[in-house]
Design a protein around this motif. Structure first.
Motif, PDB file in Angstrom:
ATOM      1  N   PHE A 289      22.845 -11.500 -62.672  1.00  0.00           N
ATOM      2  CA  PHE A 289      24.236 -11.151 -62.923  1.00  0.00           C
ATOM      3  C   PHE A 289      25.047 -10.992 -61.630  1.00  0.00           C
ATOM      4  O   PHE A 289      26.134 -10.420 -61.650  1.00  0.00           O
ATOM      5  CB  PHE A 289      24.303  -9.846 -63.741  1.00  0.00           C
ATOM      6  CG  PHE A 289      24.228 -10.072 -65.229  1.00  0.00           C
ATOM      7  CD1 PHE A 289      23.204 -10.819 -65.768  1.00  0.00           C
ATOM      8  CD2 PHE A 289      25.167  -9.537 -66.076  1.00  0.00           C
ATOM      9  CE1 PHE A 289      23.113 -11.037 -67.141  1.00  0.00           C
ATOM     10  CE2 PHE A 289      25.093  -9.737 -67.448  1.00  0.00           C
ATOM     11  CZ  PHE A 289      24.053 -10.485 -67.979  1.00  0.00           C
ATOM     12  N   GLY A 290      24.571 -11.468 -60.515  1.00  0.00           N
ATOM     13  CA  GLY A 290      25.343 -11.463 -59.272  1.00  0.00           C
ATOM     14  C   GLY A 290      25.528 -10.094 -58.642  1.00  0.00           C
ATOM     15  O   GLY A 290      26.563  -9.817 -58.041  1.00  0.00           O
ATOM     16  N   SER A 291      24.508  -9.235 -58.761  1.00  0.00           N
ATOM     17  CA  SER A 291      24.686  -7.857 -58.291  1.00  0.00           C
ATOM     18  C   SER A 291      24.800  -7.747 -56.775  1.00  0.00           C
ATOM     19  O   SER A 291      25.367  -6.773 -56.279  1.00  0.00           O
ATOM     20  CB  SER A 291      23.520  -6.989 -58.775  1.00  0.00           C
ATOM     21  OG  SER A 291      22.303  -7.406 -58.168  1.00  0.00           O
ATOM     22  N   THR A 292      24.272  -8.714 -56.035  1.00  0.00           N
ATOM     23  CA  THR A 292      24.369  -8.632 -54.573  1.00  0.00           C
ATOM     24  C   THR A 292      25.824  -8.626 -54.125  1.00  0.00           C
ATOM     25  O   THR A 292      26.228  -7.831 -53.281  1.00  0.00           O
ATOM     26  CB  THR A 292      23.620  -9.811 -53.916  1.00  0.00           C
ATOM     27  OG1 THR A 292      22.255  -9.775 -54.304  1.00  0.00           O
ATOM     28  CG2 THR A 292      23.715  -9.723 -52.412  1.00  0.00           C
ATOM     29  N   VAL A 293      26.609  -9.520 -54.697  1.00  0.00           N
ATOM     30  CA  VAL A 293      28.039  -9.556 -54.380  1.00  0.00           C
ATOM     31  C   VAL A 293      28.710  -8.265 -54.837  1.00  0.00           C
ATOM     32  O   VAL A 293      29.495  -7.656 -54.102  1.00  0.00           O
ATOM     33  CB  VAL A 293      28.720 -10.772 -55.030  1.00  0.00           C
ATOM     34  CG1 VAL A 293      30.234 -10.688 -54.889  1.00  0.00           C
ATOM     35  CG2 VAL A 293      28.200 -12.058 -54.402  1.00  0.00           C
ATOM     36  N   LEU A 294      28.385  -7.814 -56.048  1.00  0.00           N
ATOM     37  CA  LEU A 294      29.061  -6.665 -56.634  1.00  0.00           C
ATOM     38  C   LEU A 294      28.659  -5.345 -56.000  1.00  0.00           C
ATOM     39  O   LEU A 294      29.500  -4.459 -55.802  1.00  0.00           O
ATOM     40  CB  LEU A 294      28.769  -6.615 -58.138  1.00  0.00           C
ATOM     41  CG  LEU A 294      29.352  -7.765 -58.961  1.00  0.00           C
ATOM     42  CD1 LEU A 294      28.764  -7.765 -60.363  1.00  0.00           C
ATOM     43  CD2 LEU A 294      30.867  -7.675 -59.013  1.00  0.00           C
ATOM     44  N   GLU A 295      27.385  -5.191 -55.668  1.00  0.00           N
ATOM     45  CA  GLU A 295      26.899  -3.901 -55.174  1.00  0.00           C
ATOM     46  C   GLU A 295      26.816  -3.805 -53.656  1.00  0.00           C
ATOM     47  O   GLU A 295      26.790  -2.691 -53.117  1.00  0.00           O
ATOM     48  CB  GLU A 295      25.515  -3.611 -55.763  1.00  0.00           C
ATOM     49  CG  GLU A 295      25.533  -3.375 -57.267  1.00  0.00           C
ATOM     50  CD  GLU A 295      24.169  -2.968 -57.797  1.00  0.00           C
ATOM     51  OE1 GLU A 295      24.069  -1.902 -58.399  1.00  0.00           O
ATOM     52  OE2 GLU A 295      23.208  -3.740 -57.591  1.00  0.00           O
ATOM     53  N   ARG A 296      26.786  -4.940 -52.970  1.00  0.00           N
ATOM     54  CA  ARG A 296      26.628  -4.883 -51.514  1.00  0.00           C
ATOM     55  C   ARG A 296      27.810  -5.501 -50.767  1.00  0.00           C
ATOM     56  O   ARG A 296      28.467  -4.847 -49.971  1.00  0.00           O
ATOM     57  CB  ARG A 296      25.332  -5.598 -51.107  1.00  0.00           C
ATOM     58  CG  ARG A 296      24.074  -4.975 -51.691  1.00  0.00           C
ATOM     59  CD  ARG A 296      22.834  -5.745 -51.252  1.00  0.00           C
ATOM     60  NE  ARG A 296      21.639  -5.286 -51.946  1.00  0.00           N
ATOM     61  CZ  ARG A 296      20.436  -5.823 -51.792  1.00  0.00           C
ATOM     62  NH1 ARG A 296      20.273  -6.866 -50.967  1.00  0.00           N
ATOM     63  NH2 ARG A 296      19.389  -5.359 -52.458  1.00  0.00           N
ATOM     64  N   VAL A 297      28.046  -6.783 -51.012  1.00  0.00           N
ATOM     65  CA  VAL A 297      29.057  -7.506 -50.228  1.00  0.00           C
ATOM     66  C   VAL A 297      30.444  -6.892 -50.394  1.00  0.00           C
ATOM     67  O   VAL A 297      31.114  -6.570 -49.417  1.00  0.00           O
ATOM     68  CB  VAL A 297      29.088  -8.993 -50.613  1.00  0.00           C
ATOM     69  CG1 VAL A 297      30.200  -9.715 -49.859  1.00  0.00           C
ATOM     70  CG2 VAL A 297      27.735  -9.653 -50.325  1.00  0.00           C
ATOM     71  N   VAL A 298      30.879  -6.724 -51.642  1.00  0.00           N
ATOM     72  CA  VAL A 298      32.241  -6.248 -51.898  1.00  0.00           C
ATOM     73  C   VAL A 298      32.452  -4.818 -51.416  1.00  0.00           C
ATOM     74  O   VAL A 298      33.388  -4.549 -50.654  1.00  0.00           O
ATOM     75  CB  VAL A 298      32.606  -6.413 -53.389  1.00  0.00           C
ATOM     76  CG1 VAL A 298      33.949  -5.751 -53.675  1.00  0.00           C
ATOM     77  CG2 VAL A 298      32.656  -7.886 -53.754  1.00  0.00           C
ATOM     78  N   PRO A 299      31.638  -3.834 -51.833  1.00  0.00           N
ATOM     79  CA  PRO A 299      31.890  -2.461 -51.376  1.00  0.00           C
ATOM     80  C   PRO A 299      31.799  -2.289 -49.861  1.00  0.00           C
ATOM     81  O   PRO A 299      32.582  -1.547 -49.267  1.00  0.00           O
ATOM     82  CB  PRO A 299      30.813  -1.637 -52.098  1.00  0.00           C
ATOM     83  CG  PRO A 299      29.801  -2.617 -52.575  1.00  0.00           C
ATOM     84  CD  PRO A 299      30.523  -3.894 -52.804  1.00  0.00           C
ATOM     85  N   ALA A 300      30.860  -2.997 -49.221  1.00  0.00           N
ATOM     86  CA  ALA A 300      30.742  -2.887 -47.760  1.00  0.00           C
ATOM     87  C   ALA A 300      31.992  -3.410 -47.067  1.00  0.00           C
ATOM     88  O   ALA A 300      32.418  -2.887 -46.031  1.00  0.00           O
ATOM     89  CB  ALA A 300      29.515  -3.657 -47.275  1.00  0.00           C
ATOM     90  N   SER A 301      32.620  -4.426 -47.641  1.00  0.00           N
ATOM     91  CA  SER A 301      33.781  -5.059 -47.016  1.00  0.00           C
ATOM     92  C   SER A 301      35.050  -4.221 -47.132  1.00  0.00           C
ATOM     93  O   SER A 301      35.977  -4.409 -46.355  1.00  0.00           O
ATOM     94  CB  SER A 301      34.025  -6.436 -47.640  1.00  0.00           C
ATOM     95  OG  SER A 301      32.906  -7.274 -47.454  1.00  0.00           O
ATOM     96  N   VAL A 302      35.102  -3.299 -48.119  1.00  0.00           N
ATOM     97  CA  VAL A 302      36.296  -2.455 -48.275  1.00  0.00           C
ATOM     98  C   VAL A 302      35.985  -0.994 -48.001  1.00  0.00           C
ATOM     99  O   VAL A 302      36.769  -0.100 -48.335  1.00  0.00           O
ATOM    100  CB  VAL A 302      36.908  -2.619 -49.681  1.00  0.00           C
ATOM    101  CG1 VAL A 302      37.435  -4.030 -49.876  1.00  0.00           C
ATOM    102  CG2 VAL A 302      35.906  -2.254 -50.771  1.00  0.00           C
ATOM    103  N   ASN A 303      34.809  -0.738 -47.397  1.00  0.00           N
ATOM    104  CA  ASN A 303      34.406   0.623 -47.035  1.00  0.00           C
ATOM    105  C   ASN A 303      34.347   1.526 -48.271  1.00  0.00           C
ATOM    106  O   ASN A 303      34.787   2.677 -48.237  1.00  0.00           O
ATOM    107  CB  ASN A 303      35.379   1.213 -46.007  1.00  0.00           C
ATOM    108  CG  ASN A 303      34.822   2.462 -45.337  1.00  0.00           C
ATOM    109  OD1 ASN A 303      33.605   2.596 -45.184  1.00  0.00           O
ATOM    110  ND2 ASN A 303      35.697   3.383 -44.966  1.00  0.00           N
TER     111      ASN A 303
END
Length: 315
Positions: free
Chosen positions: A276-290
């Motif tokens: 379900f694409g959790s890497t983008v949702l749980e890591r990439v996105v939140p890390a990029s917006v602090n």
């Protein structure tokens, strides 16, 4: 000379002894120095007159010319062009034209600043693309799977970037971002995504990464959820909250699932989330917006929340 004056240029004619024979249309900043016997010193002051003396030295033959630019009052820039001109029996004279280059130089400075900004943003975008490529490759079993997911994520980025560009790089409004990221997958069922809360103008960085999260979620919903099969709408919201003492935004996605509970329970949670694409949702996105993300897949629902500081958005 009338043509030069019509173009806004000032004209000064001197003989080789530097005596003034003619002067017209002098810029206001120097016109106060005009008198019965004007000179470079009386008109322009000691610093500029010395620069003009050095410029004019050696101009003794017809056709020779030099030029300099002089800044006045920090925001006015004038170009001095001096040319030696043969005037019949009168011999060589020095013709100086003064042209106001302030607006032109201001545009050039603005263009350079914009180019630097474009370069900076392009590097950021390339870094995002590189990160997406790496994460997509890591969780893709086949080349076809990688290409399918990677193309979709690139399309999501391009859509968000269009909104940012249309707003003169200010960012994207939340409601429009949701609409843009979901309408491709629901061309005839856009009403199935219900958006509520604060229609905040997100910063360019937040717009790009939140657009990616929305892309992952809507692709999952269309592929695995109950969106079209049952007609149950997805709830998407954006609200201002206080998190860890900071003014923040909370973005929430809530959808029901069409998958049977037995199918969900039969699969490992990590495997299901990777699908379900959790890497983008749980890591990439939140890390990029602090920020921090919470992603839950239960037998009957998928919920996703992202909380990040309001300082990452523009009003």
């Amino acid at each position: 000379m009338p043509a030069l004056v019509d173009l806004g240029a000032s004209v000064i004619i001197q003989n080789l002894d530097r005596n003034y024979l003619f002067v017209t249309n002098l810029p206001t900043v120097w016109s106060g120095g005009l008198g019965e016997s004007p000179s470079d010193l009386s008109l322009f002051g000691p610093e500029i007159s010395e620069r003009l003396r050095l410029l004019k030295d050696g101009l003794t033959e017809h056709g020779q010319k030099k030029h300099i630019e002089i800044s006045v009052n920090s925001d006015e820039i004038y170009e001095f062009r001096v040319q030696a001109v043969a005037m019949g029996a009168s011999g060589i004279h020095l013709v100086t034209t003064i042209v106001d280059r302030s607006e032109e130089r201001h545009r050039e400075r603005l263009l350079r600043a914009l180019l630097r900004e474009v370069s900076h943003r392009s590097k950021n975008l390339l870094a995002i693309i590189q990160s997406i490529a790496l994460q997509t490759a890591r969780y893709s079993v086949t080349l076809d799977m990688f290409l399918n997911k990677f193309r979709g994520r690139l399309y999501s980025l391009s859509q968000s970037q269009d909104l940012i560009t249309d707003s003169s790089w200010r960012g994207a409004y939340f409601f429009e971002l949701v609409r843009q990221q979901t309408e491709k997958y629901l061309p005839e069922n856009q009403k199935l995504v219900r958006v509520t809360g604060d229609d905040v103008l997100l910063s360019p960085n937040a717009s790009l990464h939140l657009g990616l999260a929305l892309h992952e979620l809507i692709v999952n919903a269309v592929s695995h959820g109950s969106l079209i099969k049952t007609g149950r709408s997805i709830s998407v919201s954006c609200n201002r909250v206080l998190a860890n003492g900071q003014d923040s935004l909370e973005v929430r996605w809530d959808e029901g699932l069409a998958m049977q509970a037995s199918r969900l329970e039969a699969r490992e949670d990590d495997t299901l989330k990777a699908h379900f694409g959790s890497t983008v949702l749980e890591r990439v996105v939140p890390a990029s917006v602090n920020g921090k993300a919470h992603y839950v897949i239960s037998p009957d629902r998928i919920s996703y929340s992202l909380v990040f500081p309001i300082e990452h958005t523009s009003e």
